[in-house]
Design an enzyme around this catalytic site. Structure first.
Site, short mmCIF file in Angstrom:
data_model
loop_
_atom_site.label_atom_id
_atom_site.label_comp_id
_atom_site.label_asym_id
_atom_site.label_seq_id
_atom_site.Cartn_x
_atom_site.Cartn_y
_atom_site.Cartn_z
N VAL A 321 -5.32 -12.95 34.20
CA VAL A 321 -6.10 -13.39 33.14
C VAL A 321 -4.53 -13.55 31.33
CG1 VAL A 321 -7.41 -12.75 30.22
CG2 VAL A 321 -8.13 -12.18 32.59
N TRP A 324 -2.09 -16.55 32.49
CA TRP A 324 -3.06 -17.54 32.34
C TRP A 324 -3.13 -17.46 30.91
CZ3 TRP A 324 -6.10 -19.00 27.94
CH2 TRP A 324 -7.15 -20.24 28.68
N HIS A 325 -2.64 -16.58 30.30
CA HIS A 325 -1.84 -17.21 28.57
C HIS A 325 -0.70 -17.56 28.17
CE1 HIS A 325 -5.94 -14.63 27.55
NE2 HIS A 325 -5.75 -15.45 26.63
N GLY A 326 -0.17 -17.71 28.89
CA GLY A 326 0.72 -17.85 28.95
C GLY A 326 2.87 -17.52 29.88
N PHE A 479 -1.48 -22.83 25.49
CA PHE A 479 -1.69 -21.75 27.12
C PHE A 479 -1.51 -22.74 28.19
CE2 PHE A 479 -1.24 -18.45 24.30
CZ PHE A 479 -1.86 -17.55 23.23
#
Lengths: 479, 326
Positions: A321, A324-326, A479
């Site tokens: 997770v 996933w954001h960066g 993102f």
């Protein structure tokens, strides 16, 4: 184009005019699809190839699942192909630079000096969102949860419906495709008006104005006392919430006007009593996707490890997770911290239950909500910090409070400090109000006419007078 | 009432709010305090010229708190403003009354090295515009020549855009008010209205904050080589040319740096600053004043850049002596 720009206004007027020409469902869906493509190409025309790739890949694989000659093994192979190609595209565009940087780092650590030219790949906006959205369809068809979508028009519109294309909410095929198979009817409801206005207010007035203060503190954190670090952490938490939920509100409102129901993405996450509860209320479309397609399969695969398996699955899931954001280790650590917090809920379940029984319900709730919030603030420092040094330094001062409340010599007055404090206070009041009385847009729909007019005029005044001079891009666009 | 009609009425209500907001912007600027209200003071003073001013001093907050124009034996104004760039000085120079015979520019090494960001932010130009300054063609051409991207964008804003842009004032008023309530080391009123010695800071910062501030300031000077950016050199030459055409004497002065900053950047840096600026200013017929050695003691500073009162008196003395030499 952003929802609150003149270009979008013209875009919307043209879209409405085009939709009014005919009531025919196929015509209307085609118009929506073309306008969605124009919307996406506004950022970069070449990006349309990626949407077409994602659409084509997942549509065709879906059809393969429906082939009468397809055995279970064949279907599984197609699923793997689809996942590899979907995630491969995401990895190539979003994480190539990250992998390259880390590879270079390790090579240099071992004394190798690589001489290749680094490649700078532009991150296509929204890629994380529509890739997950398209994969949801493929996986659900494979599992037999939803029927195959045989209409290429419906499927293409499911992938690229513009209100949620760039920053979600991640829409489930099971919820959206059936809506496409009904009549596409526009409607203008008062509730949608208030939702869009609320979203605009949250994004433009609160998030973008607080950003000035937050950016200043994170860029000049050395020498800042703990009190300012706390305020910057609170400021960023409010900023990211208002930025993202503001966008979601506008997306949902616009979607409803066009005749489509998009899922809710936030449910008062700051009143959560645990990190697992937080993720049931924050970015709900992502957390439910991750829960269904990553966490639960992992738990199932590691069920022989009992509770340890659940804990390990939580940690690994949330590392993903974070990623996933960066493409940065700070995001991974953000995810790791949340994963560890959720994992810790498993062995401590009995103790927490005993403590809960011993305290009055209200007291208990306030304690758990406060501790959860403090944890969230700390992790959002890591999330926002440009590097670990900044994150470490700021978190240290957050935790080891210095009781220094002097702000002289910090130039905060020039960094929108006091106006940000006012906005944070305003947000807190509105949030507490909505916790007691329900959502503000619902409350306004039921309010007397004079109250509605007052709010509408007041919002107009606020938007004119406090609209920030420079636009801050939506945080989740990156993102 | 049907729902679409109800929604339409609410949309119109929002638009009515927008119109009300514009009206507020139009009328509030003159009454709401902001960090640039000093601009209003300066423009009114130059327009009225009650003192028949002869010497004017330009510069940032370092000049504001570092020069007491009242020490000059002739009428002199301190026209420094917070964060004033040479481009802003050039803008103000167009408003100078004919009685002015000396322009003093108090320069800063770090600012002189910047190419980007040394023009002016739209808020600053907006402050001048809202206070009645209308840029002359010569000034506009001069600045657009040096800043071909930034300048036209700001100068060509319509009156409506300028009005809308003035909303920065209201947000800033909140910050200014808050600052005035919480901090006890600022004389904001004096900073806004004093034409001679707009000394703003009343207290030194603590040694711990001083240490951090000095390190931060020194880190902004990236290496030990000093180069005047092309845009700053061009503006200095433009101002010098303007002064020559009007028989105005130009003095450019470099003030002392905090000892901590000087140590960090090295004496070689300081020597380069003096050499290069001397060359530019004297080539243009002006006078360069090396004030870098006027004092070298932390006790004369209240933070990493600004002087205390004693430091201001010493630096002013140096400027007055230089003016008298001429």
């Amino acid at each position: 184009m952003l929802f609150y720009t003149p270009e979008f206004l013209i875009f919307s007027l043209l879209l409405v005019a085009a939709l009014l020409i005919s009531q025919h469902a196929t015509y209307r869906k085609t118009v929506l699809l073309l306008f969605s493509y124009v919307f996406y190409m506004w950022w970069n025309p070449a990006f349309i190839l990626l949407i077409l790739y994602s659409t084509g890949l997942n549509y065709l694989v879906g059809l393969k699942f429906g082939s009468p000659t397809a055995s279970d093994a064949t279907k599984k192979t197609w699923l793997i192909v689809a996942l590899v190609l979907n995630l491969g595209m995401l990895a190539a565009f979003k994480y190539f630079g990250f992998f390259e940087d880390n590879l270079l780092y390790f090579m240099k650590l071992f004394g190798y000096e690589p001489h290749w030219t680094t490649v700078n790949i532009i991150l296509p906006v929204g890629i994380s969102f529509y890739t997950f959205q398209a994969m949801n369809y493929t996986i659900d068809v494979y599992r037999g949860k939803i029927p195959i979508c045989r209409s290429p028009l419906d499927f293409a519109l499911f992938v690229s419906f513009f209100p949620q294309l760039i920053a979600g909410p991640i829409v489930r095929a099971s919820e959206f495709i059936p809506q496409l198979q009904k009549d596409v009817r526009m409607s203008v409801r008062e509730h949608d008006f208030w939702l869009i206005l609320k979203g605009l207010f949250k994004k433009v007035i609160i998030a973008d104005n607080i950003a000035v203060f937050v950016d200043y503190v994170f860029a000049n954190h050395q020498g800042m006392p703990s009190s300012i670090i706390w305020l910057a952490a609170i400021g960023f938490t409010i900023q990211i919430y208002c930025d993202f939920s503001g966008y979601t509100d506008m997306a949902i409102g616009i979607g409803r006007i066009l005749g489509f129901e998009l899922p809710i993405n936030f449910r008062k996450p700051f009143f959560s009593g645990s990190i697992s509860e937080f993720w049931r209320k924050w970015h709900i479309s992502l957390s439910s996707w991750i829960n269904e397609y990553v966490f639960m399969p992992m738990v199932l695969a590691m069920r022989h490890l009992a509770n340890f398996g659940i804990m390990l699955a939580a940690v690994l899931t949330f590392c993903l997770v974070g990623l996933w954001h960066g493409p940065a280790w700070t995001f991974v650590v953000f995810g790791l911290l949340h994963g560890l917090a959720i994992a810790a809920e498993v062995p401590t379940k009995r103790i927490r239950k005993r403590i809960r029984k011993k305290l009055p319900e209200k007291v208990h709730r306030r304690i758990v909500v406060t501790t959860t919030l403090i944890f969230i603030l700390i992790t959002f420092i890591v999330f926002r910090a440009p590097d670990f040094r900044t994150a470490g330094s700021m978190v240290k001062r957050f935790i080891l409070f210095d009781f220094n409340f002097s702000i002289t010599g910090l130039n905060l007055g020039y960094a929108a400090f006091f106006s940000s404090l006012c906005l944070m206070a305003l947000f807190t009041l509105l949030h507490l109000f909505s916790n007691k009385k329900g959502s503000i847009d619902d409350w306004l729909v039921a309010a007397p006419k004079s109250t509605k007019l007052l709010f509408a005029v007041g919002t107009g005044v606020f938007l004119t007078v406090f609209w920030p001079l420079s636009q801050t891009p939506f945080i989740y666009f990156q993102f | 009432m049907g729902e679409p009609i109800r929604v339409l009425s609410l949309v119109l209500a929002v638009l009515a709010g927008v119109v009300a907001g514009l009206i507020i912007l139009a009328f509030s600027y003159a009454y709401v305090p902001n960090d640039l209200e000093r601009v209003s003071t300066l423009l009114r003073a130059l327009d009225a010229n009650e003192d028949q001013v002869e010497v004017v001093v330009f510069g940032s907050s370092i000049a504001m708190g570092g020069v007491d124009a009242g020490q000059f034996p002739v009428p002199a104004y301190n026209l420094g403003t917070t964060g004033q760039t040479l481009a802003q000085a050039r803008l103000l120079i167009q408003e100078l009354p004919p009685t002015v015979n000396t322009i003093i520019l108090v320069l800063e090494a770090m600012s002189l090295e910047m190419n980007q960001g040394n023009f002016m932010v739209p808020d600053v130009y907006n402050a001048y515009w809202m206070n009645g300054l209308r840029i002359e063609e010569v000034t506009r051409n001069d600045l657009e020549e040096i800043f071909p991207d930034a300048a036209p964008r700001i100068f060509s804003m319509s009156s409506f855009d300028q009005l809308l842009h003035s909303r920065w004032n209201l947000m800033q008023a909140i910050n200014r008010g808050g600052r005035g309530l919480v901090t006890d080391n600022l004389e904001l009123e004096r900073a806004a209205t004093d034409l001679f010695y707009p000394y703003t800071y009343t207290k030194s910062i603590t040694p711990e904050k001083m240490h951090v501030a000095v390190n931060r300031y020194a880190s902004l000077i990236r290496d030990d080589t000093f180069e005047v950016s092309s845009s700053n050199e061009a503006i200095i030459r433009q101002i010098a040319s303007y002064a020559r055409e009007r028989s105005i004497h130009l003095i450019a002065a470099m003030p002392p740096s905090h000892p901590g900053v000087q140590e960090a950047t090295g004496d070689q840096y300081r020597v380069q600053v003096v050499e290069k600026l001397t060359r530019i200013v004297e080539e243009e017929g002006g006078q360069f004043v090396d004030g870098t050695q006027v004092f070298y003691d932390e006790k004369y500073f209240i933070d990493a850049a600004h002087f205390g009162h004693d430091g201001a008196m010493l630096f002013t003395r140096r400027l007055v002596d230089a003016w008298q030499e001429h």
